[in-house]
Motif scaffolding. Structure first.
Motif, PDB file in Angstrom:
ATOM      1  N   ILE A 141       0.811  -1.227   0.000  1.00 34.41           N
ATOM      2  CA  ILE A 141       0.000   0.000   0.000  1.00 34.41           C
ATOM      3  C   ILE A 141       0.839   1.269   0.000  1.00 34.41           C
ATOM      4  O   ILE A 141       0.305   2.364   0.175  1.00 34.41           O
ATOM      5  N   GLY A 142       2.146   1.130  -0.190  1.00 32.01           N
ATOM      6  CA  GLY A 142       3.009   2.310  -0.134  1.00 32.01           C
ATOM      7  C   GLY A 142       2.726   3.295  -1.269  1.00 32.01           C
ATOM      8  O   GLY A 142       2.752   2.919  -2.438  1.00 32.01           O
ATOM      9  N   ARG A 143       2.461   4.531  -0.906  1.00 30.86           N
ATOM     10  CA  ARG A 143       2.169   5.573  -1.894  1.00 30.86           C
ATOM     11  C   ARG A 143       3.010   6.833  -1.680  1.00 30.86           C
ATOM     12  O   ARG A 143       3.400   7.495  -2.636  1.00 30.86           O
ATOM     13  N   HIS A 144       3.269   7.173  -0.438  1.00 31.00           N
ATOM     14  CA  HIS A 144       3.931   8.431  -0.126  1.00 31.00           C
ATOM     15  C   HIS A 144       5.410   8.177   0.181  1.00 31.00           C
ATOM     16  O   HIS A 144       5.744   7.507   1.165  1.00 31.00           O
ATOM     17  N   LYS A 145       6.282   8.697  -0.669  1.00 29.71           N
ATOM     18  CA  LYS A 145       7.717   8.467  -0.528  1.00 29.71           C
ATOM     19  C   LYS A 145       8.269   9.202   0.691  1.00 29.71           C
ATOM     20  O   LYS A 145       7.877  10.328   0.993  1.00 29.71           O
ATOM     21  N   MET A 146       9.212   8.561   1.381  1.00 37.05           N
ATOM     22  CA  MET A 146       9.852   9.186   2.533  1.00 37.05           C
ATOM     23  C   MET A 146      10.911  10.190   2.084  1.00 37.05           C
ATOM     24  O   MET A 146      10.733  11.391   2.233  1.00 37.05           O
ATOM     25  N   ILE A 147      12.008   9.665   1.566  1.00 33.95           N
ATOM     26  CA  ILE A 147      13.100  10.517   1.088  1.00 33.95           C
ATOM     27  C   ILE A 147      13.544   9.956  -0.259  1.00 33.95           C
ATOM     28  O   ILE A 147      14.542   9.227  -0.347  1.00 33.95           O
ATOM     29  N   PRO A 148      12.834  10.255  -1.341  1.00 37.67           N
ATOM     30  CA  PRO A 148      13.108   9.625  -2.637  1.00 37.67           C
ATOM     31  C   PRO A 148      14.507   9.892  -3.176  1.00 37.67           C
ATOM     32  O   PRO A 148      15.033   9.075  -3.928  1.00 37.67           O
ATOM     33  N   ARG A 149      15.125  11.006  -2.798  1.00 35.57           N
ATOM     34  CA  ARG A 149      16.471  11.285  -3.316  1.00 35.57           C
ATOM     35  C   ARG A 149      17.507  10.322  -2.730  1.00 35.57           C
ATOM     36  O   ARG A 149      18.601  10.166  -3.277  1.00 35.57           O
TER      37      ARG A 149
END
Length: 256
Positions: A141-149
């Protein structure tokens, strides 16, 4: 344990080299092994009669002071190396990041007046359940990235899953093995589940930061399909001192 530290430290210095950071690799490797072995002999009473936490910490502090002085002397005789701050800093950080943090696993295992084996098993299980919970929930269900960089795959949903799964595992472990963990209670199990799962994710992100800067996917190829030693240890490294601090300052205080 010393072999594990040496392998992980070798991978770290390899990552640093890909980032064009100079270090005294062999000084770091020898120092890391000596630190691990020296701590083991102090913990088991083979050096001196008093194997108290204070004595072991004094040994580590003295060793680190001598190690830094040794690195400075090594830099004095390095004819072709003019980047002393970078070289000494990278070498020292590698020693602190891998062998010094891993040393807390030994301290947990040999902690006085408790069954350290069960607390060691508890800390490893809770940490790895954090990894499993983060991956499973993030994948589903992961949708919102934490620290994509730093790590494009990690999500806030996965972070929440890590906390829930670890805390549940902590309570189950206490229920099954509480008789061997004198002093541990439900409140401690809940707090440790939340804290250890959170720092496990942070530890994983820290290694991801190093790998991303170096442009590598895995720290090594020790485990085909998984990665290197550091990929296996990253979440454990910062959790080990937290578990040790709990034993020394919370559990010991509550028992007294």
């Amino acid at each position: 344990m010393a072999r594990l530290a040496a392998s992980g430290l070798m991978e770290f210095y390899g990552i640093a080299a890909k980032r064009n950071l100079v270090c005294f690799k062999y000084c770091g490797l020898i120092g890391g092994v000596l630190l691990m072995v020296g701590t083991f002999y102090n913990l088991t009473g083979k050096i001196g009669m008093n194997n108290s936490p204070a004595r072991v910490n004094d040994f580590e502090t003295s060793f680190l002071i001598l190690f830094v002085l040794g690195l400075c002397v090594r830099q004095f005789v390095a004819r072709n190396n003019t980047t002393g701050i970078v070289t000494i800093g990278t070498t020292l950080f590698g020693l602190m990041y891998v062998p010094w943090l891993l040393n807390f696993i030994q301290k947990i295992n040999f902690f006085q007046n408790v069954d350290g084996h069960f607390y060691l098993l508890y800390f490893v299980v809770i940490t790895k359940f954090s990894d499993t919970g983060a991956y499973a929930v993030g994948s589903l269900i992961g949708r919102h990235k934490m620290i994509p960089r730093i790590s494009p795959g990690k999500t806030w949903e996965g972070f929440g899953g890590a906390i829930v799964v670890s805390t549940g595992a902590s309570l189950v472990f206490l229920h099954l093995f509480g008789a061997h963990m004198f002093g541990m209670n439900t409140l401690h199990a809940i707090i440790l589940g939340v804290v250890l799962s959170s720092t496990a994710v942070i530890g994983d992100l820290i290694e991801s930061l190093f790998k991303r800067e170096a442009g590598v996917k895995d720290s090594g190829n020790f485990f085909p399909g998984i990665g290197g030693i550091l990929d296996l240890l990253d979440s454990l490294l910062f959790n080990a001192p937290i578990m040790y601090l709990y034993l020394r300052h919370i559990l010991t205080h509550s028992l007294n």
